[in-house]
Design a protein around this motif. Structure first.
Motif, PDB file in Angstrom:
ATOM      1  N   ASN A 205       0.835  -1.186   0.060  1.00 44.69           N
ATOM      2  CA  ASN A 205      -0.100   0.284   0.051  1.00 44.69           C
ATOM      3  C   ASN A 205       0.797   1.661   0.296  1.00 44.69           C
ATOM      4  OD1 ASN A 205      -2.171  -1.392   0.185  1.00 44.69           O
ATOM      5  ND2 ASN A 205      -2.286  -1.496   2.356  1.00 44.69           N
ATOM      6  N   GLY A 206       2.183   0.939   0.063  1.00 45.44           N
ATOM      7  CA  GLY A 206       2.909   2.274  -0.027  1.00 45.44           C
ATOM      8  C   GLY A 206       3.758   2.402  -1.661  1.00 45.44           C
ATOM      9  N   PRO A 207       4.537   3.448  -1.345  1.00 47.19           N
ATOM     10  CA  PRO A 207       5.105   4.817  -0.418  1.00 47.19           C
ATOM     11  C   PRO A 207       4.061   5.773   0.356  1.00 47.19           C
ATOM     12  CG  PRO A 207       6.259   4.895  -2.495  1.00 47.19           C
ATOM     13  CD  PRO A 207       5.207   4.011  -2.429  1.00 47.19           C
ATOM     14  N   LEU A 208       4.623   5.873   1.270  1.00 47.57           N
ATOM     15  CA  LEU A 208       4.471   6.988   1.980  1.00 47.57           C
ATOM     16  C   LEU A 208       4.970   8.395   1.308  1.00 47.57           C
ATOM     17  CD1 LEU A 208       2.866   5.847   5.127  1.00 47.57           C
ATOM     18  CD2 LEU A 208       1.752   6.316   3.076  1.00 47.57           C
ATOM     19  N   ASN A 209       5.345   8.170   0.329  1.00 50.72           N
ATOM     20  CA  ASN A 209       6.215   9.460   0.005  1.00 50.72           C
ATOM     21  C   ASN A 209       5.370  10.935  -1.265  1.00 50.72           C
ATOM     22  OD1 ASN A 209       6.186   8.273  -2.534  1.00 50.72           O
ATOM     23  ND2 ASN A 209       8.422   7.884  -2.434  1.00 50.72           N
ATOM     24  N   GLY A 210       4.406  10.306  -0.678  1.00 51.85           N
ATOM     25  CA  GLY A 210       3.761  11.735  -2.443  1.00 51.85           C
ATOM     26  C   GLY A 210       2.616  11.978  -1.644  1.00 51.85           C
ATOM     27  N   LYS A 211       1.557  11.893  -2.498  1.00 52.07           N
ATOM     28  CA  LYS A 211       0.302  12.196  -2.477  1.00 52.07           C
ATOM     29  C   LYS A 211      -0.320  11.244  -2.109  1.00 52.07           C
ATOM     30  CE  LYS A 211      -4.676  14.012  -4.731  1.00 52.07           C
ATOM     31  NZ  LYS A 211      -4.063  15.147  -3.186  1.00 52.07           N
ATOM     32  N   VAL A 212      -0.944  11.506  -0.680  1.00 53.05           N
ATOM     33  CA  VAL A 212      -1.593  10.054  -0.424  1.00 53.05           C
ATOM     34  C   VAL A 212      -3.070   9.884  -0.980  1.00 53.05           C
ATOM     35  CG1 VAL A 212      -0.109  10.893   2.002  1.00 53.05           C
ATOM     36  CG2 VAL A 212      -2.420  11.354   1.219  1.00 53.05           C
ATOM     37  N   ASN A 213      -3.223   8.088  -0.811  1.00 49.65           N
ATOM     38  CA  ASN A 213      -4.685   7.998  -1.246  1.00 49.65           C
ATOM     39  C   ASN A 213      -5.430   8.152  -0.373  1.00 49.65           C
ATOM     40  OD1 ASN A 213      -4.059   6.061  -0.791  1.00 49.65           O
ATOM     41  ND2 ASN A 213      -3.090   5.470  -2.116  1.00 49.65           N
ATOM     42  N   ALA A 214      -6.756   7.856  -0.307  1.00 55.28           N
ATOM     43  CA  ALA A 214      -7.887   7.325   0.640  1.00 55.28           C
ATOM     44  C   ALA A 214      -8.110   6.666   1.461  1.00 55.28           C
ATOM     45  CB  ALA A 214      -9.225   7.651   0.261  1.00 55.28           C
ATOM     46  N   ASP A 215      -7.105   4.856   1.016  1.00 53.12           N
ATOM     47  CA  ASP A 215      -6.630   4.561   1.706  1.00 53.12           C
ATOM     48  C   ASP A 215      -5.432   4.549   2.897  1.00 53.12           C
ATOM     49  OD1 ASP A 215      -8.613   2.610   0.951  1.00 53.12           O
ATOM     50  OD2 ASP A 215      -7.015   1.951  -0.822  1.00 53.12           O
ATOM     51  N   GLN A 216      -4.444   5.329   2.573  1.00 51.18           N
ATOM     52  CA  GLN A 216      -3.517   5.975   3.106  1.00 51.18           C
ATOM     53  C   GLN A 216      -3.829   6.366   3.917  1.00 51.18           C
ATOM     54  OE1 GLN A 216      -1.042   6.980   0.234  1.00 51.18           O
ATOM     55  NE2 GLN A 216       0.689   5.092   0.103  1.00 51.18           N
ATOM     56  N   LYS A 217      -4.557   7.918   3.726  1.00 58.95           N
ATOM     57  CA  LYS A 217      -4.898   8.576   4.626  1.00 58.95           C
ATOM     58  C   LYS A 217      -6.163   7.822   6.162  1.00 58.95           C
ATOM     59  CE  LYS A 217      -7.071  12.928   3.799  1.00 58.95           C
ATOM     60  NZ  LYS A 217      -7.746  13.778   2.814  1.00 58.95           N
ATOM     61  N   THR A 218      -7.245   6.448   5.688  1.00 59.69           N
ATOM     62  CA  THR A 218      -7.784   5.951   6.756  1.00 59.69           C
ATOM     63  C   THR A 218      -6.536   5.601   7.590  1.00 59.69           C
ATOM     64  OG1 THR A 218      -9.021   5.404   4.784  1.00 59.69           O
ATOM     65  CG2 THR A 218      -9.112   4.367   6.785  1.00 59.69           C
ATOM     66  N   PHE A 219      -5.433   4.670   6.835  1.00 62.98           N
ATOM     67  CA  PHE A 219      -4.634   4.418   7.563  1.00 62.98           C
ATOM     68  C   PHE A 219      -3.648   4.932   8.607  1.00 62.98           C
ATOM     69  CE2 PHE A 219       0.599   3.382   8.248  1.00 62.98           C
ATOM     70  CZ  PHE A 219       0.051   2.307   8.660  1.00 62.98           C
ATOM     71  N   LEU A 220      -3.403   6.424   7.837  1.00 58.81           N
ATOM     72  CA  LEU A 220      -2.858   7.578   8.983  1.00 58.81           C
ATOM     73  C   LEU A 220      -3.319   7.873  10.372  1.00 58.81           C
ATOM     74  CD1 LEU A 220      -0.369   9.280   6.638  1.00 58.81           C
ATOM     75  CD2 LEU A 220      -0.172   7.622   7.821  1.00 58.81           C
ATOM     76  N   THR A 221      -4.964   7.637   9.616  1.00 54.37           N
ATOM     77  CA  THR A 221      -6.027   8.898  11.009  1.00 54.37           C
ATOM     78  C   THR A 221      -6.034   7.788  11.902  1.00 54.37           C
ATOM     79  OG1 THR A 221      -7.115   9.581   8.690  1.00 54.37           O
ATOM     80  CG2 THR A 221      -8.339   9.764  11.431  1.00 54.37           C
ATOM     81  N   THR A 222      -5.840   6.509  11.546  1.00 53.19           N
ATOM     82  CA  THR A 222      -5.315   5.322  12.696  1.00 53.19           C
ATOM     83  C   THR A 222      -4.564   5.186  13.432  1.00 53.19           C
ATOM     84  OG1 THR A 222      -7.117   4.030  11.867  1.00 53.19           O
ATOM     85  CG2 THR A 222      -6.037   2.855  13.407  1.00 53.19           C
ATOM     86  N   GLN A 223      -3.513   5.628  12.923  1.00 53.67           N
ATOM     87  CA  GLN A 223      -1.817   5.875  13.684  1.00 53.67           C
ATOM     88  C   GLN A 223      -1.868   7.405  14.383  1.00 53.67           C
ATOM     89  OE1 GLN A 223      -0.559   3.163  13.182  1.00 53.67           O
ATOM     90  NE2 GLN A 223      -2.205   2.888  12.157  1.00 53.67           N
ATOM     91  N   LEU A 224      -2.649   8.483  13.742  1.00 52.23           N
ATOM     92  CA  LEU A 224      -2.215   9.755  14.794  1.00 52.23           C
ATOM     93  C   LEU A 224      -3.528   9.230  15.869  1.00 52.23           C
ATOM     94  CD1 LEU A 224      -2.131  12.432  14.410  1.00 52.23           C
ATOM     95  CD2 LEU A 224      -3.668  13.291  13.721  1.00 52.23           C
ATOM     96  N   ASN A 225      -4.903   8.270  15.701  1.00 49.99           N
ATOM     97  CA  ASN A 225      -5.231   8.457  17.166  1.00 49.99           C
ATOM     98  C   ASN A 225      -4.429   7.894  18.322  1.00 49.99           C
ATOM     99  OD1 ASN A 225      -7.499   9.516  16.153  1.00 49.99           O
ATOM    100  ND2 ASN A 225      -8.494   8.080  15.647  1.00 49.99           N
ATOM    101  N   ARG A 226      -4.328   6.312  17.054  1.00 55.29           N
ATOM    102  CA  ARG A 226      -3.118   5.295  18.458  1.00 55.29           C
ATOM    103  C   ARG A 226      -1.665   7.126  19.459  1.00 55.29           C
ATOM    104  NH1 ARG A 226      -0.602   0.467  15.437  1.00 55.29           N
ATOM    105  NH2 ARG A 226      -0.104   0.062  16.828  1.00 55.29           N
ATOM    106  N   LEU A 227      -1.220   7.323  18.138  1.00 54.81           N
ATOM    107  CA  LEU A 227      -0.038   8.115  19.072  1.00 54.81           C
ATOM    108  C   LEU A 227      -0.767   9.350  19.686  1.00 54.81           C
ATOM    109  CD1 LEU A 227       1.882   9.366  15.763  1.00 54.81           C
ATOM    110  CD2 LEU A 227       2.699   8.437  16.727  1.00 54.81           C
ATOM    111  N   GLU A 228      -1.946   9.369  20.116  1.00 50.41           N
ATOM    112  CA  GLU A 228      -2.662  10.033  21.274  1.00 50.41           C
ATOM    113  C   GLU A 228      -2.766   9.851  22.320  1.00 50.41           C
ATOM    114  OE1 GLU A 228      -6.687  12.714  22.401  1.00 50.41           O
ATOM    115  OE2 GLU A 228      -6.499  11.902  20.203  1.00 50.41           O
ATOM    116  N   GLN A 229      -2.549   8.423  22.018  1.00 45.79           N
ATOM    117  CA  GLN A 229      -3.137   7.192  23.188  1.00 45.79           C
ATOM    118  C   GLN A 229      -1.791   6.922  24.271  1.00 45.79           C
ATOM    119  OE1 GLN A 229      -4.692   3.633  22.391  1.00 45.79           O
ATOM    120  NE2 GLN A 229      -6.765   4.935  21.434  1.00 45.79           N
ATOM    121  N   ALA A 230      -0.590   7.250  23.010  1.00 39.30           N
ATOM    122  CA  ALA A 230       0.900   6.750  23.607  1.00 39.30           C
ATOM    123  C   ALA A 230       1.142   8.268  23.906  1.00 39.30           C
ATOM    124  CB  ALA A 230       1.762   6.552  22.193  1.00 39.30           C
TER     125      ALA A 230
END
Length: 308
Positions: A205-230
């Motif tokens: 599903n990578g790479p994460l080095n250019g314009k992000v698609n919908a799946d990548q945004k969904t993944f990163l949104t999940t990681q952002l929530n996890r980072l908040e918990q951390a």
């Protein structure tokens, strides 16, 4: 007929002189040391009380020394926790920026930089030992030095080398505080997130080095929530460190007050009254002079003076 006993007079005068010299030496010692005696023998019946007071002083001073060492360690620990917290905050900002701009750009480079900051906090030292290694303070708590090595590890727990024994300190009678944390409990969650992002970046599903698609945004949104918990987890540990530091500070203040009180009690029994000591010294010097004068006059009290 007048009877002359020179030997008896000399003996009496010499005894007076020796007594005066002993008193002068005792007074001089009190003046120079400002103490009533230099050993427990000189305090007589009070020696047992002084021994108990000195023992209490020594025990409390030991607690004060321990508390001050713990305070220094907690100060360094707070710096390390803030560094870890800043690293997680940087990760959240980097991921949030990608979601806001729809462009990953230099995301992985930023993640690598923040990983190094977090790693620096987890491997911080105090007096030569690693803070978060538990009892194995001479061993670095992390075995990886880059995000690539983290992603290549079998799992996140395997990258931690700390043991399970947390630092504890006895700061008062019956009071032992657990003052340390372990690297795996501080960094395990955020390293898991970083590992997942890196593996996603190198996966199908990578790479994460250019314009992000919908799946990548969904993944990163999940990681952002996890980072908040951390981040919340590290904030809790930082607050706990501050609470422990305040408790240690209060205990230290109480111990120092006890030491001050004990110093007064000991001083009342050992400190010399300087006015009395100086007066005794002057009187003993006068007595020495008088005794010496008597001995000098006895030189003329000879039988020969009566036979002339």
């Amino acid at each position: 007929m007048t009877r002359v006993a020179t030997f008896g007079n000399y003996q009496s005068a010499l005894l007076d002189l020796m007594t005066a010299q002993t008193r002068a030496a005792d007074a001089q010692e009190r003046v120079s040391t400002q103490k009533n005696a230099t050993d427990l023998t000189g305090f007589g019946r009070q020696s047992e009380t002084l021994t108990a007071l000195k023992g209490a002083q020594s025990r409390i001073q030991g607690f004060v020394d321990t508390s001050e060492a713990v305070t220094a360690r907690l100060t360094t620990q707070d710096i390390a926790l803030n560094q870890i917290g800043d690293g997680i905050a940087g990760l959240r900002a980097a991921v949030g920026n990608v979601l806001a701009t729809d462009s990953a750009g230099s995301l992985m480079l930023e993640l690598e930089g923040h990983f190094q900051g977090i790693r620096g906090g987890l491997t911080m030292r105090h007096h030569g030992g690693y803070l978060f290694s538990g009892a194995s303070s001479s061993t670095s708590p992390m075995t990886v030095t880059s995000l690539t090595q983290l992603a290549a590890a079998p799992d996140v727990p395997s990258v931690f080398a700390n043991d399970t024994l947390k630092t504890a300190s006895r700061v008062a009678e019956g009071t032992t505080l657990e003052t340390g944390f372990l690297a795996n409990e501080l960094g395990g969650e955020v390293l898991e997130i970083l590992r997942d992002i890196h593996n996603y970046h190198t996966g199908p599903n990578g790479p994460l080095n250019g314009k992000v698609n919908a799946d990548q945004k969904t993944f990163l949104t999940t990681q952002l929530n996890r980072l908040e918990q951390a981040a919340n987890g590290v904030i809790d540990k930082t607050a706990q460190t501050g609470s422990i530091a305040n408790q240690v500070e209060n205990v230290t203040r109480a111990h120092k007050a006890q030491l001050s009180s004990l110093d007064e009690l000991v001083g009342d029994r050992t400190d010399a009254d300087m006015a009395v000591a100086i007066t005794d010294l002057e009187l003993s010097q006068i007595a020495i002079q008088a005794s010496a004068q008597v001995i000098s006059q006895l030189r003329d009290a000879s039988l020969l003076n009566y036979l002339r």
